[in-house]
Design a protein around this motif. Structure first.
Motif, PDB file in Angstrom:
ATOM      1  N   SER A   8      65.420  49.523  74.480  1.00 33.03           N
ATOM      2  CA  SER A   8      66.445  49.714  75.894  1.00 33.03           C
ATOM      3  C   SER A   8      65.862  48.875  77.682  1.00 33.03           C
ATOM      4  N   PRO A   9      65.395  47.656  77.296  1.00 32.53           N
ATOM      5  CA  PRO A   9      64.480  47.422  78.924  1.00 32.53           C
ATOM      6  C   PRO A   9      65.803  47.355  79.566  1.00 32.53           C
ATOM      7  N   GLU A  10      66.993  47.407  79.511  1.00 33.18           N
ATOM      8  CA  GLU A  10      68.163  48.053  80.885  1.00 33.18           C
ATOM      9  C   GLU A  10      67.957  49.486  81.514  1.00 33.18           C
ATOM     10  N   VAL A  11      68.337  50.176  80.281  1.00 34.45           N
ATOM     11  CA  VAL A  11      67.500  51.287  80.891  1.00 34.45           C
ATOM     12  C   VAL A  11      66.094  51.905  81.317  1.00 34.45           C
TER      13      VAL A  11
ATOM     14  N   ARG B 221      66.439  50.564  85.031  1.00 35.18           N
ATOM     15  CA  ARG B 221      67.194  51.165  85.906  1.00 35.18           C
ATOM     16  C   ARG B 221      65.993  52.340  86.601  1.00 35.18           C
ATOM     17  N   ALA B 222      65.510  53.408  85.012  1.00 35.17           N
ATOM     18  CA  ALA B 222      64.882  53.697  85.660  1.00 35.17           C
ATOM     19  C   ALA B 222      64.070  53.551  86.254  1.00 35.17           C
ATOM     20  N   LEU B 223      63.211  52.756  86.305  1.00 34.17           N
ATOM     21  CA  LEU B 223      62.679  52.314  87.077  1.00 34.17           C
ATOM     22  C   LEU B 223      62.916  52.386  88.924  1.00 34.17           C
ATOM     23  N   GLN B 224      64.242  51.899  88.720  1.00 33.90           N
ATOM     24  CA  GLN B 224      65.060  51.538  90.192  1.00 33.90           C
ATOM     25  C   GLN B 224      65.300  52.684  90.452  1.00 33.90           C
ATOM     26  N   ILE B 225      65.565  54.075  89.588  1.00 29.77           N
ATOM     27  CA  ILE B 225      65.965  55.552  90.029  1.00 29.77           C
ATOM     28  C   ILE B 225      64.691  56.319  90.781  1.00 29.77           C
ATOM     29  N   ILE B 226      63.139  55.971  89.616  1.00 28.90           N
ATOM     30  CA  ILE B 226      62.211  56.441  91.111  1.00 28.90           C
ATOM     31  C   ILE B 226      61.839  55.638  91.958  1.00 28.90           C
TER      32      ILE B 226
ATOM     33  N   PRO C 290      63.510  52.345  94.412  1.00 34.31           N
ATOM     34  CA  PRO C 290      64.274  50.886  94.223  1.00 34.31           C
ATOM     35  C   PRO C 290      63.067  49.660  94.698  1.00 34.31           C
ATOM     36  N   ALA C 291      62.103  49.674  95.541  1.00 34.98           N
ATOM     37  CA  ALA C 291      61.465  48.538  95.273  1.00 34.98           C
ATOM     38  C   ALA C 291      60.276  48.302  94.010  1.00 34.98           C
ATOM     39  N   LEU C 292      59.969  49.175  93.305  1.00 39.53           N
ATOM     40  CA  LEU C 292      59.464  49.289  91.895  1.00 39.53           C
ATOM     41  C   LEU C 292      59.616  47.640  91.317  1.00 39.53           C
ATOM     42  N   PRO C 293      61.025  47.814  90.619  1.00 40.51           N
ATOM     43  CA  PRO C 293      61.370  46.512  89.694  1.00 40.51           C
ATOM     44  C   PRO C 293      61.174  45.206  90.033  1.00 40.51           C
ATOM     45  N   SER C 294      60.733  45.277  91.631  1.00 39.41           N
ATOM     46  CA  SER C 294      60.684  43.809  92.117  1.00 39.41           C
ATOM     47  C   SER C 294      59.686  43.201  92.465  1.00 39.41           C
ATOM     48  N   GLY C 295      58.370  44.293  93.043  1.00 38.07           N
ATOM     49  CA  GLY C 295      57.283  44.754  92.572  1.00 38.07           C
ATOM     50  C   GLY C 295      56.276  44.226  91.259  1.00 38.07           C
ATOM     51  N   LEU C 296      56.798  44.297  90.315  1.00 37.97           N
ATOM     52  CA  LEU C 296      57.054  44.126  89.201  1.00 37.97           C
ATOM     53  C   LEU C 296      56.937  43.201  88.982  1.00 37.97           C
ATOM     54  N   ILE C 297      57.551  42.556  88.629  1.00 36.99           N
ATOM     55  CA  ILE C 297      58.383  40.723  88.672  1.00 36.99           C
ATOM     56  C   ILE C 297      57.301  40.381  89.567  1.00 36.99           C
ATOM     57  N   GLN C 298      56.674  40.701  90.519  1.00 34.78           N
ATOM     58  CA  GLN C 298      55.415  39.823  91.654  1.00 34.78           C
ATOM     59  C   GLN C 298      53.839  40.283  90.972  1.00 34.78           C
ATOM     60  N   THR C 299      53.948  40.791  89.921  1.00 31.75           N
ATOM     61  CA  THR C 299      52.515  41.018  89.701  1.00 31.75           C
ATOM     62  C   THR C 299      51.915  39.787  88.876  1.00 31.75           C
ATOM     63  N   ASP C 300      50.775  39.635  88.774  1.00 27.75           N
ATOM     64  CA  ASP C 300      51.038  38.656  87.625  1.00 27.75           C
ATOM     65  C   ASP C 300      50.604  38.625  86.101  1.00 27.75           C
ATOM     66  N   THR C 301      50.609  40.645  85.913  1.00 25.62           N
ATOM     67  CA  THR C 301      50.840  40.899  84.505  1.00 25.62           C
ATOM     68  C   THR C 301      51.425  40.510  84.215  1.00 25.62           C
ATOM     69  N   PHE C 302      52.791  40.854  85.118  1.00 25.48           N
ATOM     70  CA  PHE C 302      54.254  40.794  84.589  1.00 25.48           C
ATOM     71  C   PHE C 302      54.833  39.248  84.432  1.00 25.48           C
ATOM     72  N   TRP C 303      54.430  38.459  84.637  1.00 29.30           N
ATOM     73  CA  TRP C 303      54.837  37.098  84.650  1.00 29.30           C
ATOM     74  C   TRP C 303      53.812  36.871  83.149  1.00 29.30           C
ATOM     75  N   GLU C 304      52.462  36.920  82.928  1.00 25.50           N
ATOM     76  CA  GLU C 304      51.489  36.125  82.132  1.00 25.50           C
ATOM     77  C   GLU C 304      52.797  37.103  80.859  1.00 25.50           C
ATOM     78  N   ALA C 305      52.904  38.091  80.959  1.00 29.82           N
ATOM     79  CA  ALA C 305      53.775  38.752  80.181  1.00 29.82           C
ATOM     80  C   ALA C 305      55.208  37.865  79.868  1.00 29.82           C
ATOM     81  N   LEU C 306      55.839  37.541  80.953  1.00 27.62           N
ATOM     82  CA  LEU C 306      57.397  37.020  80.005  1.00 27.62           C
ATOM     83  C   LEU C 306      56.981  35.582  79.073  1.00 27.62           C
ATOM     84  N   ASP C 307      57.609  35.433  78.003  1.00 22.42           N
ATOM     85  CA  ASP C 307      57.976  34.407  77.296  1.00 22.42           C
ATOM     86  C   ASP C 307      58.695  33.330  78.062  1.00 22.42           C
ATOM     87  N   SER C 308      58.785  32.350  77.154  1.00 21.24           N
ATOM     88  CA  SER C 308      59.351  30.772  77.966  1.00 21.24           C
ATOM     89  C   SER C 308      61.257  31.713  78.685  1.00 21.24           C
TER      90      SER C 308
END
Length: 285
Positions: free
Chosen positions: A233-236, A239-244, A246-264
């Motif tokens: 349930s990644p969409e859920v 959204r839960a992180l956004q409720i906690i 609003p800046a949290l999802p964009s902050g996650l995207i900008q971390t090295d850990t998030f980028w390294e975890a992404l597939d192609s």
């Protein structure tokens, strides 16, 4: 490249595997029978002072060449804990003279590694080479991190005051409470540890702390929601992180850990989204 903490652990294992030397306790050893472990027993961060080595080796009858070199049985052989400059001077003299040399030694065969650290700090304090404040501080800090000796003994071994040792112990306890690994504290040294304790290291969290907290939070989320449920349930979750926050999802995207975890596919999706935003004239991350 091996770190001081890794070298300490290796020596601890080698000593435990073979604690007793194979022969009688030596009073003299061939140079080839003596090894060095500069990451553990050399106080000077810069290593040997070659001017001092040349000074000792310049006169073969110099009294310094008759002083015994202190060696410790490390499980695989005899290791210098005091006398690095004299040992190198002997090697230089042997190289220049062409003869095989044996040197006087003071052997410490049964001493535990922790005691050898203390003995090395005490003996190296007599050296006629320049040792900086930072180097003396790191030597004392290493004793504190390894739990070697009492406050009085650590002060005597390192040349630090008892009040400084007490302060180091307090810093060590506070960093342990923040889950900074002992190996990290040994490798980074005293000035780094003091800055981190004072909040002056330049980052809010140290990587050791980040990893420990991440493991803890993962367990909490897993117990509360179930790992498979989160993955399905990644969409859920987004959204839960956004409720906690609003800046949290964009902050996650900008971390090295998030980028390294992404597939192609995930990276391609973000790149495509960036291109769309650029075409629309919208500022993106």
């Amino acid at each position: 490249m091996e770190t001081p903490s890794a070298a300490l652990e290796r020596l601890r294992q080698e000593k435990a595997a073979n604690p007793q030397p194979p022969d009688r306790i030596p009073e003299r050893l061939h140079l080839k029978e003596i090894s060095t472990e500069s990451l553990v027993f050399q106080v000077r961060a810069a290593g040997l002072d070659m001017e001092r080595v040349e000074e000792i080796a310049g006169d073969l009858s110099a009294p310094d060449l008759d002083d015994p070199i202190h060696v410790w049985w490390g499980g695989k052989g005899w290791i210098v804990i005091d006398g690095h400059h004299r040992l190198e001077a002997h090697r230089l003299a042997q190289e220049r003279g062409g003869e095989t040399r044996k040197v006087a030694v003071k052997a410490h065969p049964t001493m535990p590694l922790e005691e050898a650290l203390g003995a090395a700090s005490l003996l190296n304090a007599r050296e006629k080479v320049t040792i900086t404040r930072e180097e003396r501080g790191d030597a004392a800090w290493r004793l504190v991190c390894c739990g070697t000796g009492s406050i009085k003994e650590q002060a005597a071994w390192s040349g630090a005051s008892k009040s400084q040792i007490s302060n180091m112990r307090a810093v060590f306890d506070r960093l342990c409470a923040k889950r900074i690994h002992q190996a990290t504290m040994i490798d980074q040294g005293w000035d780094w540890a003091r800055r981190l304790d004072q909040g002056k290291e330049g980052r809010e969290f140290h990587p050791d702390m980040i990893e420990v907290w991440a493991q803890d939070w993962a367990k909490i989320l897993g117990r509360a929601l179930g790992g498979q449920r989160l993955a399905a349930s990644p969409e859920v979750l987004a959204r839960a992180l956004q409720i906690i926050s609003p800046a949290l999802p964009s902050g996650l995207i900008q971390t090295d850990t998030f980028w390294e975890a992404l597939d192609s596919d995930g990276r391609a999706m973000l790149a495509e989204r960036d291109e769309e935003l650029e075409e629309d004239g919208i500022e993106h991350f």
